[in-house]
Design a protein around this motif. Structure first.
Motif, PDB file in Angstrom:
ATOM      1  N   UNK A 296       4.612   6.935   7.829  1.00 33.17           N
ATOM      2  CA  UNK A 296       5.471   5.903   7.242  1.00 33.17           C
ATOM      3  C   UNK A 296       6.201   6.369   5.983  1.00 33.17           C
ATOM      4  N   UNK A 297       5.657   7.372   5.280  1.00 34.38           N
ATOM      5  CA  UNK A 297       6.362   7.929   4.122  1.00 34.38           C
ATOM      6  C   UNK A 297       6.218   9.452   4.134  1.00 34.38           C
ATOM      7  N   UNK A 298       7.014  10.100   3.325  1.00 33.39           N
ATOM      8  CA  UNK A 298       7.021  11.561   3.257  1.00 33.39           C
ATOM      9  C   UNK A 298       5.686  12.095   2.727  1.00 33.39           C
ATOM     10  N   UNK A 299       5.221  13.196   3.298  1.00 33.20           N
ATOM     11  CA  UNK A 299       3.955  13.797   2.871  1.00 33.20           C
ATOM     12  C   UNK A 299       3.992  14.186   1.398  1.00 33.20           C
ATOM     13  N   UNK A 300       5.130  14.699   0.962  1.00 31.94           N
ATOM     14  CA  UNK A 300       5.252  15.125  -0.433  1.00 31.94           C
ATOM     15  C   UNK A 300       5.155  13.937  -1.381  1.00 31.94           C
ATOM     16  N   UNK A 301       5.754  12.823  -1.000  1.00 33.49           N
ATOM     17  CA  UNK A 301       5.658  11.603  -1.811  1.00 33.49           C
ATOM     18  C   UNK A 301       4.203  11.173  -1.943  1.00 33.49           C
ATOM     19  N   UNK A 302       3.499  11.168  -0.821  1.00 39.04           N
ATOM     20  CA  UNK A 302       2.094  10.753  -0.823  1.00 39.04           C
ATOM     21  C   UNK A 302       1.262  11.663  -1.720  1.00 39.04           C
ATOM     22  N   UNK A 303       1.509  12.972  -1.631  1.00 42.53           N
ATOM     23  CA  UNK A 303       0.709  13.890  -2.445  1.00 42.53           C
ATOM     24  C   UNK A 303       1.009  13.732  -3.936  1.00 42.53           C
ATOM     25  N   UNK A 304       2.282  13.591  -4.291  1.00 45.99           N
ATOM     26  CA  UNK A 304       2.622  13.438  -5.709  1.00 45.99           C
ATOM     27  C   UNK A 304       1.965  12.180  -6.276  1.00 45.99           C
TER      28      UNK A 304
END
Length: 454
Positions: A296-304
């Motif tokens: 549902x959202x970008x992996x990079x967004x989730x990690x940050x």
């Protein structure tokens, strides 16, 4: 005679068994020794003591006075002989050992906890209230309460997908919003009623800055936030105004756990599983749950977001969770008038949320924030849940770049920079500008100074 009758009745309820360590019983106060700080208590046929240092909290309730401001200094401030009280057995009687108790009370506040396994979506624990015998209302998914600052990570995640970075600088300065139709003026404030000037995106979430969050929401748009929250599994109605930045819309604990699990799962929303298998009376398998997983959202967004919320634990309001001695990311939440206290957090294995409050909305008491009231419950649960399991770290996905910046400006450092930190960025978003030299203030700094002086 009344004391003897009461003790006989309690003795009949207990039976011939010894008092169990950790169990709660009704007892009666026999006598008080203020000089020694000891209260003698009888539970059925057993006698023991309550020490003063275990009951300094037992003052008359006052929501306007913080727990640390007034302490009981002698037992007679709390007890008188003949008082019937609740006590917990601290130890078990072994030969001539003295039996010790601690004073207990029937809580007025309620609480709920929900924990989901990250990889499978399996619900590992769901506690809907303090005592199912007294209330069958499940506060883990039936209740809708304001999450306060526990909603902020959703706004910050949405902002990352709108071009913000963890090093973006937002001015924390006074703002006034006027609603002419309703003749209403809103002057939002930070928790400590201070303004901090140019503030890094990361610091704004770690320190839970209200003004910065409102400005971010105003910039990216309320409609965008509502749509974004739907992607994270939130289905409850969300207010179409800037108070949404401060978590003004009622949500369930289940919804928030779902949303935070997306960060833990690097952008994937996994449908919670309450029942894994169903068998009939003859042990025939009728149904098996299946993993429903959607990006549902970008992996990079989730990690940050995970990286920032790890800082909430390391240096923010989630500091109590450092005692877990494992990687933890999370966020506290406290609502206006201290009606609700939250801690939403996760490890690489589990996403767990805790809510504390009163069913009929009323203040929990001065100082009873998410950090104080909710995070200790989360910590105790996770300590037991993770006991014996090896520690894991959060996986860093491809597309994440760590770069050194000047935390005052969010830009690349220069030799005059007083401090530098490593910040995480999506690939292609690392700053290219360098920090201005000390004798040249930035436009944002000048505007902030001008706004304060005006």
């Amino acid at each position: 005679l009344q004391i003897e009758y009461f003790c006989t009745k309690i003795s009949e309820e207990i039976g011939n068994t010894l008092l169990k360590k950790g169990s709660i019983y009704q007892g009666v106060v026999l006598n008080i020794d203020d000089e020694k700080g000891i209260t003698n208590v009888r539970v059925g046929n057993y006698q023991g003591i309550i020490k003063l240092d275990t009951m300094t909290w037992a003052r008359k309730p006052d929501t306007e006075v913080a727990y640390y401001e007034i302490k009981v200094k002698k037992p007679s401030q709390v007890f008188k002989p003949g008082d019937i009280i609740l006590v917990k057995a601290v130890n078990e009687i072994v030969e001539d050992n003295e039996l010790e108790f601690t004073l207990e009370q029937e809580p007025v506040a309620q609480s709920a906890l929900l924990s989901i396994e990250a990889e499978t979506g399996h619900v590992k624990a769901m506690i809907g209230g303090r005592d199912y015998r007294n209330s069958q209302f499940n506060r883990a998914y039936q209740s809708r309460r304001q999450p306060g600052s526990a909603f902020k990570p959703i706004i910050y995640a949405a902002a990352l997908d709108k071009g913000y970075t963890a090093a973006s600088v937002i001015i924390d300065s006074p703002v006034v919003y006027e609603d002419t139709e309703r003749d209403f003026i809103w002057k939002p404030r930070n928790y400590k009623e201070k303004f901090y000037g140019p503030t890094l995106f990361r610091e704004a979430l770690v320190k839970s800055r209200n003004i910065v969050t409102i400005k971010i929401l105003q910039d990216i748009g309320i409609d965008y936030i509502i749509d974004y929250s739907r992607k994270l599994g939130i289905t409850s109605e969300i207010s179409h105004d800037l108070s949404t930045a401060l978590g003004s819309s009622g949500l369930s604990l289940l919804e928030l756990v779902n949303a935070y699990s997306v960060f833990s799962n690097l952008g994937y929303l996994i449908e919670p599983v309450f029942i894994t298998k169903i068998y009939d009376r003859d042990n025939n398998l009728l149904e098996t749950s299946r993993l429903i997983r959607k990006k549902v959202i970008d992996m990079s967004t989730a990690y940050i977001m995970t990286n920032i919320m790890e800082s909430v634990v390391k240096s923010g309001t989630g500091w109590r969770l450092k005692a877990l001695k494992r990687p933890v990311a999370g966020k506290t939440g406290t609502t206006n008038n201290l009606f609700d206290a939250w801690f939403m957090g996760y490890t690489p294995r589990y996403t767990t949320g805790v809510w504390v409050g009163l069913d009929q909305e009323a203040p929990l008491g001065k100082g009873e924030t998410g950090s104080r009231a909710a995070s200790p419950i989360w910590l105790e649960f996770m300590k037991n849940t993770l006991e014996g399991k090896p520690a894991r770290t959060f996986n860093v996905p491809e597309g994440i770049i760590f770069a050194k910046i000047d935390p005052k400006t969010g830009l690349l450092p220069i030799k005059e920079s007083e401090k530098t930190i490593f910040e995480c960025f999506k690939e292609g978003t690392v700053p290219t500008e360098h920090t201005p030299k000390p004798d040249t203030a930035s436009d944002s700094e000048e505007l902030f100074k001008q706004g304060i002086s005006d």
